[in-house]
Design a protein around this motif. Structure first.
Motif, PDB file in Angstrom:
ATOM      1  N   SER A 204       4.116  13.242   9.453  1.00 35.56           N
ATOM      2  CA  SER A 204       4.680  14.581   9.604  1.00 35.56           C
ATOM      3  C   SER A 204       3.562  15.576   9.345  1.00 35.56           C
ATOM      4  CB  SER A 204       5.832  14.786   8.618  1.00 35.56           C
ATOM      5  OG  SER A 204       6.302  16.117   8.690  1.00 35.56           O
ATOM      6  N   GLY A 205       3.199  16.342  10.361  1.00 38.45           N
ATOM      7  CA  GLY A 205       2.027  17.209  10.243  1.00 38.45           C
ATOM      8  C   GLY A 205       0.804  16.349  10.022  1.00 38.45           C
ATOM      9  N   THR A 206       0.052  16.644   8.976  1.00 39.69           N
ATOM     10  CA  THR A 206      -1.153  15.847   8.721  1.00 39.69           C
ATOM     11  C   THR A 206      -0.894  14.752   7.687  1.00 39.69           C
ATOM     12  OG1 THR A 206      -1.815  17.416   7.011  1.00 39.69           O
ATOM     13  CG2 THR A 206      -2.710  17.765   9.228  1.00 39.69           C
ATOM     14  N   ALA A 207       0.322  14.708   7.146  1.00 41.97           N
ATOM     15  CA  ALA A 207       0.631  13.707   6.108  1.00 41.97           C
ATOM     16  C   ALA A 207       1.089  12.397   6.754  1.00 41.97           C
ATOM     17  CB  ALA A 207       1.720  14.242   5.184  1.00 41.97           C
ATOM     18  N   GLU A 208       0.580  11.282   6.239  1.00 43.56           N
ATOM     19  CA  GLU A 208       0.929   9.981   6.796  1.00 43.56           C
ATOM     20  C   GLU A 208       1.144   8.970   5.678  1.00 43.56           C
ATOM     21  OE1 GLU A 208      -1.263   9.203  10.894  1.00 43.56           O
ATOM     22  OE2 GLU A 208      -2.680   9.890   9.378  1.00 43.56           O
ATOM     23  N   ALA A 209       2.151   8.131   5.872  1.00 47.75           N
ATOM     24  CA  ALA A 209       2.388   7.037   4.922  1.00 47.75           C
ATOM     25  C   ALA A 209       2.708   5.778   5.707  1.00 47.75           C
ATOM     26  CB  ALA A 209       3.555   7.371   3.990  1.00 47.75           C
ATOM     27  N   MET A 210       2.274   4.644   5.193  1.00 42.39           N
ATOM     28  CA  MET A 210       2.508   3.367   5.869  1.00 42.39           C
ATOM     29  C   MET A 210       3.280   2.428   4.946  1.00 42.39           C
ATOM     30  SD  MET A 210       1.196   0.025   5.942  1.00 42.39           S
ATOM     31  CE  MET A 210      -0.510   0.081   5.390  1.00 42.39           C
ATOM     32  N   ILE A 211       4.334   1.838   5.489  1.00 37.45           N
ATOM     33  CA  ILE A 211       5.113   0.830   4.764  1.00 37.45           C
ATOM     34  C   ILE A 211       4.617  -0.538   5.228  1.00 37.45           C
ATOM     35  CG2 ILE A 211       7.437  -0.110   4.420  1.00 37.45           C
ATOM     36  CD1 ILE A 211       8.488   2.784   5.043  1.00 37.45           C
ATOM     37  N   THR A 212       4.185  -1.351   4.267  1.00 34.39           N
ATOM     38  CA  THR A 212       3.492  -2.599   4.646  1.00 34.39           C
ATOM     39  C   THR A 212       4.417  -3.649   5.243  1.00 34.39           C
ATOM     40  OG1 THR A 212       3.849  -3.545   2.431  1.00 34.39           O
ATOM     41  CG2 THR A 212       1.759  -2.358   2.814  1.00 34.39           C
ATOM     42  N   GLY A 213       5.726  -3.675   4.826  1.00 34.24           N
ATOM     43  CA  GLY A 213       6.486  -4.899   5.069  1.00 34.24           C
ATOM     44  C   GLY A 213       5.767  -6.030   4.351  1.00 34.24           C
ATOM     45  N   ASP A 214       5.754  -7.217   4.938  1.00 30.79           N
ATOM     46  CA  ASP A 214       5.125  -8.365   4.281  1.00 30.79           C
ATOM     47  C   ASP A 214       3.728  -8.669   4.832  1.00 30.79           C
ATOM     48  OD1 ASP A 214       7.395  -8.428   2.817  1.00 30.79           O
ATOM     49  OD2 ASP A 214       7.883 -10.528   3.200  1.00 30.79           O
ATOM     50  N   ALA A 215       3.042  -7.621   5.325  1.00 32.64           N
ATOM     51  CA  ALA A 215       1.640  -7.798   5.716  1.00 32.64           C
ATOM     52  C   ALA A 215       0.798  -8.105   4.475  1.00 32.64           C
ATOM     53  CB  ALA A 215       1.122  -6.555   6.423  1.00 32.64           C
ATOM     54  N   LEU A 216       1.251  -7.601   3.318  1.00 34.88           N
ATOM     55  CA  LEU A 216       0.675  -7.969   2.018  1.00 34.88           C
ATOM     56  C   LEU A 216       1.840  -8.153   1.051  1.00 34.88           C
ATOM     57  CD1 LEU A 216      -1.032  -5.230   3.148  1.00 34.88           C
ATOM     58  CD2 LEU A 216      -2.464  -5.787   1.193  1.00 34.88           C
ATOM     59  N   HIS A 217       1.619  -8.963   0.001  1.00 32.20           N
ATOM     60  CA  HIS A 217       2.661  -9.155  -1.014  1.00 32.20           C
ATOM     61  C   HIS A 217       2.250  -8.651  -2.396  1.00 32.20           C
ATOM     62  CE1 HIS A 217       4.103 -11.819   2.144  1.00 32.20           C
ATOM     63  NE2 HIS A 217       5.289 -11.714   1.598  1.00 32.20           N
ATOM     64  N   THR A 218       0.962  -8.399  -2.579  1.00 33.99           N
ATOM     65  CA  THR A 218       0.454  -7.895  -3.858  1.00 33.99           C
ATOM     66  C   THR A 218      -0.781  -7.049  -3.571  1.00 33.99           C
ATOM     67  OG1 THR A 218      -0.797  -8.555  -5.839  1.00 33.99           O
ATOM     68  CG2 THR A 218      -0.600 -10.215  -4.120  1.00 33.99           C
ATOM     69  N   THR A 219      -1.013  -6.069  -4.428  1.00 35.27           N
ATOM     70  CA  THR A 219      -2.206  -5.228  -4.245  1.00 35.27           C
ATOM     71  C   THR A 219      -3.491  -6.050  -4.402  1.00 35.27           C
ATOM     72  OG1 THR A 219      -2.085  -4.615  -6.581  1.00 35.27           O
ATOM     73  CG2 THR A 219      -1.071  -3.113  -5.004  1.00 35.27           C
ATOM     74  N   ALA A 220      -3.407  -7.219  -5.056  1.00 39.85           N
ATOM     75  CA  ALA A 220      -4.603  -8.070  -5.179  1.00 39.85           C
ATOM     76  C   ALA A 220      -5.123  -8.493  -3.801  1.00 39.85           C
ATOM     77  CB  ALA A 220      -4.289  -9.295  -6.039  1.00 39.85           C
ATOM     78  N   GLN A 221      -4.250  -8.494  -2.806  1.00 41.90           N
ATOM     79  CA  GLN A 221      -4.688  -8.858  -1.452  1.00 41.90           C
ATOM     80  C   GLN A 221      -5.530  -7.762  -0.798  1.00 41.90           C
ATOM     81  OE1 GLN A 221      -0.625 -10.203  -0.332  1.00 41.90           O
ATOM     82  NE2 GLN A 221      -1.721 -11.638   0.972  1.00 41.90           N
ATOM     83  N   CYS A 222      -5.584  -6.572  -1.406  1.00 43.74           N
ATOM     84  CA  CYS A 222      -6.551  -5.585  -0.917  1.00 43.74           C
ATOM     85  C   CYS A 222      -7.956  -6.106  -1.208  1.00 43.74           C
ATOM     86  CB  CYS A 222      -6.338  -4.237  -1.584  1.00 43.74           C
ATOM     87  SG  CYS A 222      -4.727  -3.519  -1.252  1.00 43.74           S
ATOM     88  N   TRP A 223      -8.145  -6.630  -2.434  1.00 42.90           N
ATOM     89  CA  TRP A 223      -9.453  -7.197  -2.816  1.00 42.90           C
ATOM     90  C   TRP A 223      -9.704  -8.534  -2.109  1.00 42.90           C
ATOM     91  CZ3 TRP A 223      -7.114  -3.802  -6.143  1.00 42.90           C
ATOM     92  CH2 TRP A 223      -7.948  -2.872  -6.781  1.00 42.90           C
TER      93      TRP A 223
END
Ligand SMILES: [Zn+2]
Length: 281
Positions: A204-223
């Motif tokens: 909306s405008g310049t603001a954006e948010a993404m919902i992962t679903g099960d593309a990841l299950h824990t933030t540790a998967q960012c690392w």
């Protein structure tokens, strides 16, 4: 309200927040390092009493100026599951969260299922006089076409209880991964966890948010984007999708809502060497 993205309100619809399985069982190919990595990078997601990964089960409710959209419908009541905490539930927490967001089941315009696993489709239907009927009588249910094709073959109990009755009621629209939903929501193709898996982008405008679903299950998967999850249909493809999604999230500085991330499940991703850093909001 969890957050506001321009003109869109996002509400957390939490059903469960408890220990699920051990990290070693959930990421079997990645061995003993997984527990240490989760302790370091996602300590709140490890249950100290049981040693298991805490898996929130939640949907996100989007209130846009034109539509009310539920992204994922959790486990549901009276459903059959091999996981004891998900089996034959009788619980009001999910519905209470909808009420807290000022919404009744009749108000929902769309139910978007990121994929067709048990913990994302349960409230699609409810048991009424011994029959499964759509919980949201006025909603179109948007389901990834590739998942419908995959899960309708040798259909399991979850499909029969939570998907088929909605198809028979004429409320399902099969969508491809380039689908857009009104002016504020579009899908991002992230196959691998299931064949048709999608993540959801809110803009909306310049603001954006993404919902992962099960593309990841824990933030540790960012690392560790290459970890393979036990229930991926195609773990290699899921890893490719995950890496691409994290690159896009980092590049565009999206707010990220992790469907199964430890609460508050909201933060941002930054590219760091060959992987990514997670920061809670
Ligand atoms: Zn899930």
């Amino acid at each position: 309200m969890l957050c506001r993205i321009g003109d869109v309100e996002i509400w957390r619809i939490l059903e469960l927040n408890g220990p699920y399985l051990s990290p070693e069982e959930l990421f079997p190919a990645d061995g003993v390092e997984v527990r240490e990595a989760i302790k370091t990078h996602a300590p709140h997601q490890l249950c100290s009493a049981s040693g298991k990964l805490i898996l929130p089960i939640q949907g996100f409710l989007l209130k846009t100026p034109s539509h009310i959209i539920l992204v994922d419908s959790c486990v549901g009541n009276d459903k059959t599951s091999t996981h004891a905490d998900w089996n034959m539930r009788s619980d009001s927490r999910f519905m209470a969260a909808l009420t807290a967001a000022g919404v009744t089941p009749r108000d929902i315009d769309y139910v978007m299922c990121t994929h067709l696993h048990t913990d994302h489709i349960g409230w699609n239907t409810k048991l009424e006089d011994g029959r499964w009927v759509p919980t949201f009588p006025n909603a179109k249910y948007l389901i990834p076409a590739a998942d419908e094709e995959h899960f309708s073959k040798d259909a399991g109990i979850a499909y029969k209880q939570s998907v088929l009755p909605v198809i028979e009621a004429g409320q399902v629209e099969l969508v491809t991964s380039d689908h857009t939903l009104g002016d504020y929501v579009r899908l991002i193709s992230t196959p691998g966890h299931t064949p048709g898996h999608v993540s959801v982008l809110v803009k909306s405008g310049t603001a954006e948010a993404m919902i992962t679903g099960d593309a990841l299950h824990t933030t540790a998967q960012c690392w560790y984007p290459d970890w393979r999850f036990k229930y991926d249909t195609d773990g290699d493809l899921a890893a490719v999708s995950r890496r691409r999604l994290l690159e896009d999230a980092s590049e565009a500085n999206w707010k990220v809502l992790g469907t199964h991330f430890a609460l508050p499940s909201i933060g941002r991703v930054t590219a760091k060497g060959d992987s990514f850093r997670w920061d809670d909001d």
